[in-house]
Design a protein around this motif. Sequence first.
Motif, PDB file in Angstrom:
ATOM      1  N   SER A 104       0.747  -1.203  -0.174  1.00 44.42           N
ATOM      2  CA  SER A 104       0.202   0.139   0.092  1.00 44.42           C
ATOM      3  C   SER A 104       0.837   1.318   0.177  1.00 44.42           C
ATOM      4  O   SER A 104       0.459   2.162  -0.508  1.00 44.42           O
ATOM      5  CB  SER A 104      -1.169   0.149   1.048  1.00 44.42           C
ATOM      6  N   VAL A 105       1.990   1.076   0.686  1.00 43.64           N
ATOM      7  CA  VAL A 105       2.715   2.566   0.803  1.00 43.64           C
ATOM      8  C   VAL A 105       3.333   2.773  -0.861  1.00 43.64           C
ATOM      9  O   VAL A 105       4.114   3.893  -0.858  1.00 43.64           O
ATOM     10  CB  VAL A 105       4.066   2.438   1.800  1.00 43.64           C
ATOM     11  N   GLN A 106       3.339   1.801  -1.599  1.00 43.50           N
ATOM     12  CA  GLN A 106       4.066   1.860  -2.798  1.00 43.50           C
ATOM     13  C   GLN A 106       3.372   2.718  -4.232  1.00 43.50           C
ATOM     14  O   GLN A 106       3.730   2.848  -5.083  1.00 43.50           O
ATOM     15  CB  GLN A 106       4.545   0.662  -3.489  1.00 43.50           C
ATOM     16  N   ALA A 107       2.060   3.008  -3.572  1.00 44.53           N
ATOM     17  CA  ALA A 107       0.937   3.541  -4.381  1.00 44.53           C
ATOM     18  C   ALA A 107       0.514   4.948  -3.654  1.00 44.53           C
ATOM     19  O   ALA A 107       0.334   5.024  -2.377  1.00 44.53           O
ATOM     20  CB  ALA A 107       0.063   2.677  -4.882  1.00 44.53           C
ATOM     21  N   ALA A 108       0.142   5.851  -4.458  1.00 41.04           N
ATOM     22  CA  ALA A 108      -0.520   7.203  -3.968  1.00 41.04           C
ATOM     23  C   ALA A 108      -1.735   6.985  -3.210  1.00 41.04           C
ATOM     24  O   ALA A 108      -2.496   6.006  -3.915  1.00 41.04           O
ATOM     25  CB  ALA A 108      -0.415   8.336  -5.056  1.00 41.04           C
ATOM     26  N   GLY A 109      -2.220   7.573  -2.499  1.00 41.67           N
ATOM     27  CA  GLY A 109      -3.455   7.483  -1.701  1.00 41.67           C
ATOM     28  C   GLY A 109      -3.609   6.658  -0.625  1.00 41.67           C
ATOM     29  O   GLY A 109      -2.307   6.156  -0.212  1.00 41.67           O
ATOM     30  N   THR A 110      -4.886   6.607  -0.215  1.00 37.33           N
ATOM     31  CA  THR A 110      -5.154   5.917   1.094  1.00 37.33           C
ATOM     32  C   THR A 110      -5.648   4.632   0.371  1.00 37.33           C
ATOM     33  O   THR A 110      -5.125   3.726   0.088  1.00 37.33           O
ATOM     34  CB  THR A 110      -6.148   6.565   1.899  1.00 37.33           C
ATOM     35  N   GLN A 111      -7.109   4.580   0.423  1.00 34.38           N
ATOM     36  CA  GLN A 111      -7.792   3.341   0.010  1.00 34.38           C
ATOM     37  C   GLN A 111      -7.520   3.041  -1.326  1.00 34.38           C
ATOM     38  O   GLN A 111      -7.251   1.660  -1.923  1.00 34.38           O
ATOM     39  CB  GLN A 111      -9.479   3.573  -0.062  1.00 34.38           C
ATOM     40  N   SER A 112      -7.245   4.013  -2.282  1.00 28.47           N
ATOM     41  CA  SER A 112      -6.699   3.759  -3.496  1.00 28.47           C
ATOM     42  C   SER A 112      -5.512   3.061  -3.688  1.00 28.47           C
ATOM     43  O   SER A 112      -5.234   2.467  -4.797  1.00 28.47           O
ATOM     44  CB  SER A 112      -6.567   4.903  -4.379  1.00 28.47           C
ATOM     45  N   SER A 113      -4.776   2.811  -2.589  1.00 30.74           N
ATOM     46  CA  SER A 113      -3.388   2.191  -2.669  1.00 30.74           C
ATOM     47  C   SER A 113      -3.645   0.727  -2.096  1.00 30.74           C
ATOM     48  O   SER A 113      -2.406   0.240  -2.123  1.00 30.74           O
ATOM     49  CB  SER A 113      -2.393   3.138  -1.877  1.00 30.74           C
ATOM     50  N   TYR A 114      -4.662   0.418  -1.683  1.00 28.60           N
ATOM     51  CA  TYR A 114      -4.730  -0.955  -1.208  1.00 28.60           C
ATOM     52  C   TYR A 114      -4.857  -1.907  -2.316  1.00 28.60           C
ATOM     53  O   TYR A 114      -5.763  -1.583  -3.048  1.00 28.60           O
ATOM     54  CB  TYR A 114      -5.948  -1.076  -0.265  1.00 28.60           C
ATOM     55  N   PRO A 115      -4.156  -2.974  -2.263  1.00 25.53           N
ATOM     56  CA  PRO A 115      -4.173  -3.920  -3.209  1.00 25.53           C
ATOM     57  C   PRO A 115      -5.699  -4.625  -3.100  1.00 25.53           C
ATOM     58  O   PRO A 115      -6.179  -4.993  -1.983  1.00 25.53           O
ATOM     59  CB  PRO A 115      -2.882  -4.841  -2.873  1.00 25.53           C
ATOM     60  N   HIS A 116      -6.090  -5.457  -4.175  1.00 28.19           N
ATOM     61  CA  HIS A 116      -7.041  -6.134  -4.172  1.00 28.19           C
ATOM     62  C   HIS A 116      -6.476  -7.853  -4.041  1.00 28.19           C
ATOM     63  O   HIS A 116      -5.494  -7.937  -4.257  1.00 28.19           O
ATOM     64  CB  HIS A 116      -8.004  -6.227  -5.524  1.00 28.19           C
ATOM     65  N   LYS A 117      -7.158  -8.592  -3.345  1.00 28.32           N
ATOM     66  CA  LYS A 117      -6.702 -10.028  -3.300  1.00 28.32           C
ATOM     67  C   LYS A 117      -6.571 -10.561  -4.305  1.00 28.32           C
ATOM     68  O   LYS A 117      -5.395 -11.194  -4.358  1.00 28.32           O
ATOM     69  CB  LYS A 117      -8.158 -10.733  -2.486  1.00 28.32           C
ATOM     70  N   LYS A 118      -7.135 -10.404  -5.378  1.00 26.20           N
ATOM     71  CA  LYS A 118      -6.828 -10.989  -6.613  1.00 26.20           C
ATOM     72  C   LYS A 118      -5.542 -10.545  -7.170  1.00 26.20           C
ATOM     73  O   LYS A 118      -4.585 -11.329  -7.897  1.00 26.20           O
ATOM     74  CB  LYS A 118      -7.866 -10.780  -7.790  1.00 26.20           C
ATOM     75  N   ASP A 119      -4.932  -9.456  -6.428  1.00 31.00           N
ATOM     76  CA  ASP A 119      -3.532  -8.846  -7.001  1.00 31.00           C
ATOM     77  C   ASP A 119      -2.431  -9.418  -6.243  1.00 31.00           C
ATOM     78  O   ASP A 119      -1.306  -8.976  -6.303  1.00 31.00           O
ATOM     79  CB  ASP A 119      -3.492  -7.151  -7.440  1.00 31.00           C
ATOM     80  N   LEU A 120      -2.720 -10.036  -5.451  1.00 30.22           N
ATOM     81  CA  LEU A 120      -1.647 -10.450  -4.156  1.00 30.22           C
ATOM     82  C   LEU A 120      -1.104 -11.724  -4.542  1.00 30.22           C
ATOM     83  O   LEU A 120      -1.937 -12.623  -4.948  1.00 30.22           O
ATOM     84  CB  LEU A 120      -2.376 -10.142  -2.796  1.00 30.22           C
ATOM     85  N   PRO A 121      -0.038 -12.040  -4.056  1.00 35.15           N
ATOM     86  CA  PRO A 121       0.406 -13.323  -4.177  1.00 35.15           C
ATOM     87  C   PRO A 121      -0.242 -14.715  -3.546  1.00 35.15           C
ATOM     88  O   PRO A 121      -0.775 -14.234  -2.523  1.00 35.15           O
ATOM     89  CB  PRO A 121       1.881 -13.368  -3.484  1.00 35.15           C
ATOM     90  N   LEU A 122      -0.585 -15.746  -4.498  1.00 31.64           N
ATOM     91  CA  LEU A 122      -1.277 -16.600  -3.758  1.00 31.64           C
ATOM     92  C   LEU A 122      -0.764 -17.363  -2.375  1.00 31.64           C
ATOM     93  O   LEU A 122      -1.834 -17.627  -1.520  1.00 31.64           O
ATOM     94  CB  LEU A 122      -1.331 -17.851  -4.503  1.00 31.64           C
ATOM     95  N   GLN A 123       0.221 -17.144  -2.007  1.00 24.67           N
ATOM     96  CA  GLN A 123       0.972 -17.644  -0.860  1.00 24.67           C
ATOM     97  C   GLN A 123       0.460 -17.006   0.568  1.00 24.67           C
ATOM     98  O   GLN A 123       0.560 -17.589   1.549  1.00 24.67           O
ATOM     99  CB  GLN A 123       2.689 -17.416  -0.539  1.00 24.67           C
ATOM    100  N   LEU A 124      -0.191 -15.749   0.189  1.00 29.58           N
ATOM    101  CA  LEU A 124      -0.762 -15.041   1.354  1.00 29.58           C
ATOM    102  C   LEU A 124      -1.983 -15.584   1.903  1.00 29.58           C
ATOM    103  O   LEU A 124      -2.597 -15.427   2.732  1.00 29.58           O
ATOM    104  CB  LEU A 124      -0.964 -13.672   0.968  1.00 29.58           C
ATOM    105  N   PHE A 125      -2.422 -16.610   1.168  1.00 33.91           N
ATOM    106  CA  PHE A 125      -3.860 -17.121   1.378  1.00 33.91           C
ATOM    107  C   PHE A 125      -3.924 -18.539   1.445  1.00 33.91           C
ATOM    108  O   PHE A 125      -3.214 -19.126   1.010  1.00 33.91           O
ATOM    109  CB  PHE A 125      -5.034 -16.628   0.193  1.00 33.91           C
TER     110      PHE A 125
END
Length: 252
Positions: free
Chosen positions: A231-252
Amino acid sequence: MVCKVGKDSFGNDYVDNLKQNDISTEFTYQTKDAATGTASIIVNNEGQNIIVIVAGANLLLNIEDLQGAADVISRAKVVVCQLEVTPAISLQALAMARSNGVKTLFNPAPALADLDPQFFTLSDVFCCNESEAEILTGLTVGSPAAAGRAALVLMQRGCQVVIITLGAEGCVVLSQTEPAPKHIVTEKVKAVDTTGAGDSFVGALAFYLAYYPSLPLEEMLKRSNFIAAVSVQAAGTQSSYPHKKDLPLQLF
Ligand code: ADP
């Protein structure tokens, strides 16, 4: 999401945004009596921020509103509260959760020096950042070791688990079952905008507590650190939060 916004364009946008993200707006109350709360955010070249909050309609969320949501609170896997609504309302929500055996995660933001002591005893997980820990304990929290000492002070006030987030340093955790503070380091990333990192971390942790309750706490925190670092690598607050589908599968 139990909250109150104004009957204005910010409020309407807020409701639309929740709907677009498949979040129920059943308890997103809209009022004509105040404007939607806003936050003016200034970000410097290092990605650090200063935030001025105008609470607006947040302060009108009342006990009746909470009672309206009693059923959903009592059936939740986790209830997350913070201090952008009146503290008494957050406290009541935590008490409703606790009396129904629902796990509670409390984030004392923005910080309050004279926090009602019941917040500690009603929090299964108490998660704050460095400056909140300093305001609450009166200690200086400039390092993981100092955060460990502050966590110990907070733990003695009755929490089960205390987490202090440390920006690029990750976080420190302490629990009744593992009373020695543990430092959980995080990724080295180029921070563009750290605004909302704490909320990203708390949101990720709530997700793991709700859906992966048997995961060791340390693993939940490593994964929450990872998600907040995204989230800190993109601008904004909510707009910087990754969606689940864009995160590595190992996190789930
Ligand atoms: P807040 O946003 O409430 O001030 P922090 O700055 O402590 O909270 O950040 C919350 C979490 O976000 C940290 O524990 C860490 O996981 C992540 N984070 C924040 N800043 C950075 C950074 N510069 N690099 C990597 N992760 C970060």
